[in-house]
Design an enzyme around this catalytic site. Sequence first.
Site, PDB file in Angstrom:
ATOM      1  CE  LYS A  10      -1.620   1.569   4.027  1.00 10.92           C
ATOM      2  NZ  LYS A  10      -1.315   2.970   4.394  1.00 10.92           N
ATOM      3  CG  ASN A  11       2.403   2.588   3.506  1.00 10.17           C
ATOM      4  OD1 ASN A  11       1.236   2.904   3.293  1.00 10.17           O
ATOM      5  ND2 ASN A  11       2.859   2.278   4.704  1.00 10.17           N
TER       6      ASN A  11
ATOM      7  CB  CYS B  23      -4.003  10.160  11.598  1.00  8.43           C
ATOM      8  SG  CYS B  23      -2.542   9.262  12.052  1.00  8.43           S
TER       9      CYS B  23
ATOM     10  NE  ARG C  35       1.607  10.128  10.323  1.00 12.57           N
ATOM     11  CZ  ARG C  35       0.938   9.170   9.678  1.00 12.57           C
ATOM     12  NH1 ARG C  35      -0.207   8.765  10.164  1.00 12.57           N
ATOM     13  NH2 ARG C  35       1.383   8.651   8.546  1.00 12.57           N
TER      14      ARG C  35
ATOM     15  NE  ARG D 239      -6.813   4.715   5.933  1.00 13.19           N
ATOM     16  CZ  ARG D 239      -6.143   5.758   6.439  1.00 13.19           C
ATOM     17  NH1 ARG D 239      -6.431   6.211   7.634  1.00 13.19           N
ATOM     18  NH2 ARG D 239      -5.190   6.327   5.752  1.00 13.19           N
TER      19      ARG D 239
ATOM     20  CG  ASP E 209       3.569   1.175   9.563  1.00 11.24           C
ATOM     21  OD1 ASP E 209       3.710   1.424   8.350  1.00 11.24           O
ATOM     22  OD2 ASP E 209       3.352   2.045  10.421  1.00 11.24           O
TER      23      ASP E 209
HETATM   24  C1  EPZ Z   1       4.677   6.585   6.369  1.00  8.48           C
HETATM   25  O1  EPZ Z   1       4.035   7.663   7.022  1.00  8.48           O
HETATM   26  C2  EPZ Z   1       3.676   5.464   6.320  1.00  8.48           C
HETATM   27  N1  EPZ Z   1       2.511   5.902   5.557  1.00  8.48           N
HETATM   28  C3  EPZ Z   1       3.260   5.071   7.734  1.00  8.48           C
HETATM   29  O2  EPZ Z   1       2.429   3.921   7.615  1.00  8.48           O
HETATM   30  C4  EPZ Z   1       4.499   4.665   8.520  1.00  8.48           C
HETATM   31  O3  EPZ Z   1       4.127   4.406   9.858  1.00  8.48           O
HETATM   32  C5  EPZ Z   1       5.530   5.793   8.479  1.00  8.48           C
HETATM   33  O4  EPZ Z   1       5.825   6.141   7.111  1.00  8.48           O
HETATM   34  C6  EPZ Z   1       6.831   5.396   9.152  1.00  8.48           C
HETATM   35  O5  EPZ Z   1       7.345   4.264   8.516  1.00  8.48           O
HETATM   36  C7  EPZ Z   1       2.583   5.895   4.211  1.00  8.48           C
HETATM   37  O6  EPZ Z   1       3.596   5.546   3.644  1.00  8.48           O
HETATM   38  C8  EPZ Z   1       1.351   6.314   3.485  1.00  8.48           C
HETATM   39  P1  EPZ Z   1       7.163   9.670   8.348  1.00  8.48           P
HETATM   40  P2  EPZ Z   1       4.745   9.117   6.999  1.00  8.48           P
HETATM   41  O7  EPZ Z   1       7.136  10.953   7.609  1.00  8.48           O
HETATM   42  O8  EPZ Z   1       5.476   9.280   5.739  1.00  8.48           O
HETATM   43  C9  EPZ Z   1       7.920  12.997  11.627  1.00  8.48           C
HETATM   44  C10 EPZ Z   1       0.521   2.642   7.822  1.00  8.48           C
HETATM   45  O9  EPZ Z   1       0.152   2.029   8.832  1.00  8.48           O
HETATM   46  N2  EPZ Z   1       7.755  13.986  10.544  1.00  8.48           N
HETATM   47  O10 EPZ Z   1       8.220   8.675   8.042  1.00  8.48           O
HETATM   48  O11 EPZ Z   1       3.728  10.125   7.376  1.00  8.48           O
HETATM   49  C11 EPZ Z   1       6.617  12.281  11.961  1.00  8.48           C
HETATM   50  O12 EPZ Z   1       5.847  13.036  12.875  1.00  8.48           O
HETATM   51  C12 EPZ Z   1       1.051   4.043   7.985  1.00  8.48           C
HETATM   52  O13 EPZ Z   1       0.542   2.179   6.666  1.00  8.48           O
HETATM   53  C13 EPZ Z   1       8.002  15.323  10.821  1.00  8.48           C
HETATM   54  O14 EPZ Z   1       8.334  15.687  11.932  1.00  8.48           O
HETATM   55  O15 EPZ Z   1       5.759   8.948   8.214  1.00  8.48           O
HETATM   56  C14 EPZ Z   1       7.113  10.993  12.563  1.00  8.48           C
HETATM   57  O16 EPZ Z   1       7.419  11.209  13.931  1.00  8.48           O
HETATM   58  C15 EPZ Z   1       0.853   4.584   9.392  1.00  8.48           C
HETATM   59  N3  EPZ Z   1       7.869  16.225   9.810  1.00  8.48           N
HETATM   60  C16 EPZ Z   1       8.413  10.711  11.806  1.00  8.48           C
HETATM   61  O17 EPZ Z   1       8.768  11.939  11.175  1.00  8.48           O
HETATM   62  C17 EPZ Z   1       7.519  15.861   8.537  1.00  8.48           C
HETATM   63  O18 EPZ Z   1       7.444  16.733   7.651  1.00  8.48           O
HETATM   64  C18 EPZ Z   1       8.288   9.649  10.718  1.00  8.48           C
HETATM   65  O19 EPZ Z   1       7.171   9.986   9.925  1.00  8.48           O
HETATM   66  C19 EPZ Z   1       7.256  14.493   8.280  1.00  8.48           C
HETATM   67  C20 EPZ Z   1       7.388  13.570   9.296  1.00  8.48           C
END
Ligand code: EPZ
Length: 430
Positions: free
Chosen positions: A22-23, A117, A122, A397, A305
């Site tokens: 999915k991701n 969320c 996020r 989802r 995840d």
């Molecule tokens: C992706 O989310 C995945 N979603 C998430 O999977 C997954 O948990 C996550 O990566 C971590 O592996 C999709 O790919 C659609 P991040 P993403 O940016 O990209 C911080 C699922 O269950 N951050 O890697 O949103 C953030 O708050 C979902 O399939 C900032 O601070 O995650 C977090 O603490 C849930 N500023 C950390 O980075 C930003 O601009 C990692 O988040 C972006 C992120």
Amino acid sequence: MEQYIIRGGNPLVGEVEISGAKNAALGILAAAIMSEEPVTVDNLPNVRDINVLLEAMESIGVRVDRKTPHMAVLDSANVGDICVDYEYIKKIRASYYLIGALLGKYRMAKVPLPGGCNIGARPIDLHIKGFRALGAEVDIRNGVIIARAEHLHGSHIYLDTVSVGATINIMMAAAMAEGRTIIENCAREPHVVDVANFLNSMGANIKGAGTDVIRIRGVQRLHRTEYSIIPDQIEAGTFMFAAAATRGDVMVKHVIPKHLEATSAKLLEIGCEVEEFDDAVRVVASRKLHSTNVKTLPYPGYPTDMQPQIGVTLALAKGTSIVTESIFENRFKYMDELARMGAQVRVEGNTAIISGVEKLSGCRVSAPDLRAGAALVIAGLAAEGETIIDDIIYIQRGYEDFEGKLRSLGAEICKVESEREAQKFRLKLG
Ligand code: EPZ
């Protein structure tokens, strides 16, 4: 409202085929907009998030020809609108990938700001920092991100936090910027690599995906391609832990074992046998499981995840385990539901202390989010008696035919929409 009804106690035994990731698919579908010509994407998971993103793409003028539930041909020759409706962002945050794709191709994008969320705030500050570094003006007005650039130029960007979304979004915009871009402290997840490989198959020039430094030389146009999505490592890991928690024997097929190394290592640590094949992994839990400690980290560390899935499994393991969630601030909501099933758990900040119990008792619980919902299904499968899971829309989802795949492994689970259907399920089981 649809629910899962589960009669627990059966070990899961047999083979299950894993769907596309999915991701990876969410980033790849958005990136497909950047092509001048039709693009074919195969091995799509038939899940709600993918179907919503395809609707969002159609709403801005992308012609989507869904050949099968798992294959789509996307033609972006007539994208007339660069403004994505809030309805879509509200349903899936990853619609924000359309910013990077539209900015890269059209130098303009208007996408509503995604909210937080259930697992955390996020933020997308790193995405915006990257777009601005590439020369885009990015304003947020009335909850809408407006990004536009006269010239999108290469840049040297350092991500303060390892972020999958920011890495993918910036990579897309940079793919059609003028000149060289270096992104440092990148996410290394397999789905980041898959999006980079997809962009390169359309003529982009991206090197280093899968390491923490990605180097991009912008190109002026991207062309047609046919591409197949990698298998979903999180769906695979979910079934691997379902095998462990129910003391079963499951062959998870259509996977890339390398992507599952951190998950397999933890399953071995708690007493499972794990056997790897070319495109499959077998998990056997013949002995009583025992405790371990785990901390979630960016890939190749243990995936956030997969945190709920190991959490519910450790609730039945001998001894006390410590689970530390280092990525998101609110990913232990399922622990309250697990405690209602008889688990001995205590959450202190971003750490959960789990003392294994002999058994869990089925009861009515609610899915707090996608992965926690899947984990509560695992808990229900391992518990004694009946479990009912509310709010399964979260689970739908990201898991294709979750109940069907589990039933094929011997689980007694059914998706029901009414008490009458639940009664029919109970009568059938006797
Ligand atoms: C992706 O989310 C995945 N979603 C998430 O999977 C997954 O948990 C996550 O990566 C971590 O592996 C999709 O790919 C659609 P991040 P993403 O940016 O990209 C911080 C699922 O269950 N951050 O890697 O949103 C953030 O708050 C979902 O399939 C900032 O601070 O995650 C977090 O603490 C849930 N500023 C950390 O980075 C930003 O601009 C990692 O988040 C972006 C992120």
